[in-house]
Design an enzyme around this catalytic site. Structure first.
Site, PDB file in Angstrom:
ATOM      1  N   LEU A  33      11.786  11.047  -2.216  1.00 32.87           N
ATOM      2  CA  LEU A  33      10.483  11.151  -2.858  1.00 32.87           C
ATOM      3  C   LEU A  33      10.603  11.178  -4.378  1.00 32.87           C
ATOM      4  CD1 LEU A  33       8.830  13.904  -0.614  1.00 32.87           C
ATOM      5  CD2 LEU A  33       8.260  11.464  -0.618  1.00 32.87           C
ATOM      6  N   SER A  39      17.226  10.123  -9.704  1.00 33.23           N
ATOM      7  CA  SER A  39      17.685   9.568 -10.979  1.00 33.23           C
ATOM      8  C   SER A  39      18.666  10.497 -11.675  1.00 33.23           C
ATOM      9  CB  SER A  39      16.488   9.290 -11.893  1.00 33.23           C
ATOM     10  OG  SER A  39      15.693   8.238 -11.375  1.00 33.23           O
ATOM     11  N   SER A 106      12.109   3.670  -2.481  1.00 37.97           N
ATOM     12  CA  SER A 106      12.291   2.769  -1.327  1.00 37.97           C
ATOM     13  C   SER A 106      11.766   3.414  -0.042  1.00 37.97           C
ATOM     14  CB  SER A 106      13.758   2.348  -1.173  1.00 37.97           C
ATOM     15  OG  SER A 106      14.666   3.411  -1.307  1.00 37.97           O
TER      16      SER A 106
END
Length: 202
Positions: A33, A39, A106
């Site tokens: 999520l 990141s 994704s």
């Protein structure tokens, strides 16, 4: 679709390239999520691998939308095309023997399966990493204020709120992002790469 094209193989095979560069490629695909920590983990992993003198490169979901995918929105169709493109780019990087780290929500299983399949066809490792943070934790972090905007109706089709996220069922690596630090997450991924022979360290 173009039909008057021909694939031109290079003069250097993958095995020869890998031997010359003393490294084999792989794609490390982080999914989860928004605000799950993908990141942050990807950035730390890239830095760690580079410090091990390995060719590594990070492909970040937000960054890619500033260039290659700046023409795409967040509709289901655009999300599919977003992941299709990055799957092919990751494959190219892995084919060059780079340890390629992708950080994308994704959300759809079919799109991640596509990425896996094209790597499989070229006998290149594809390591799916599920950065599993609870919705509550993601909302608590919410560094961009996106969850608040989504709940207020200011952002349409936001994953986890008004759009689905299909969690991986058989990811190679499952990180409990609510409880696992960035440093430990990098350690978990690195140890997996070493155990499978995808990474050698001095």
């Amino acid at each position: 679709m173009a039909t008057n094209i021909t694939f031109h193989p290079g003069n250097v095979s993958y095995d020869e390239r890998a031997e010359l560069l003393s490294q084999r490629g792989a794609t490390i695909w982080l999914t989860g999520l928004s605000a799950s920590g993908k990141s942050t983990i990807a950035t730390a992993l890239e830095q760690h691998l580079l410090h091990q003198h390995k060719a590594a490169f990070r492909l970040d979901g937000d960054n890619i939308r500033f260039g290659l995918n700046k023409d795409l929105g967040f509709s289901p169709k655009d999300r599919e095309e977003n992941i299709r493109r990055i799957s092919e780019v990751a494959l190219l990087f892995a084919s060059s023997t780079t340890l390629t780290i992708t950080s994308f929500i994704s959300p759809y299983k079919a799109d991640r399966d596509f990425a896996r399949e094209i790597h499989k066809k070229q006998d290149l490792p594809f390591i799916e990493v599920f950065v599993d943070a609870s919705l509550e934790e993601c909302e608590r972090r919410d560094p961009k204020g996106l969850y608040k905007k989504a709940k207020a109706g200011e952002i349409k089709e936001f994953t986890g709120i008004s759009a689905p996220y299909e969690a991986p069922e058989n990811a190679e690596i499952h990180i409990d992002a609510d409880k696992t630090s960035v440093e430990d997450s990098v350690k978990i991924i690195t140890e997996y790469l070493i155990s499978k022979g995808y990474l050698t360290v001095a």
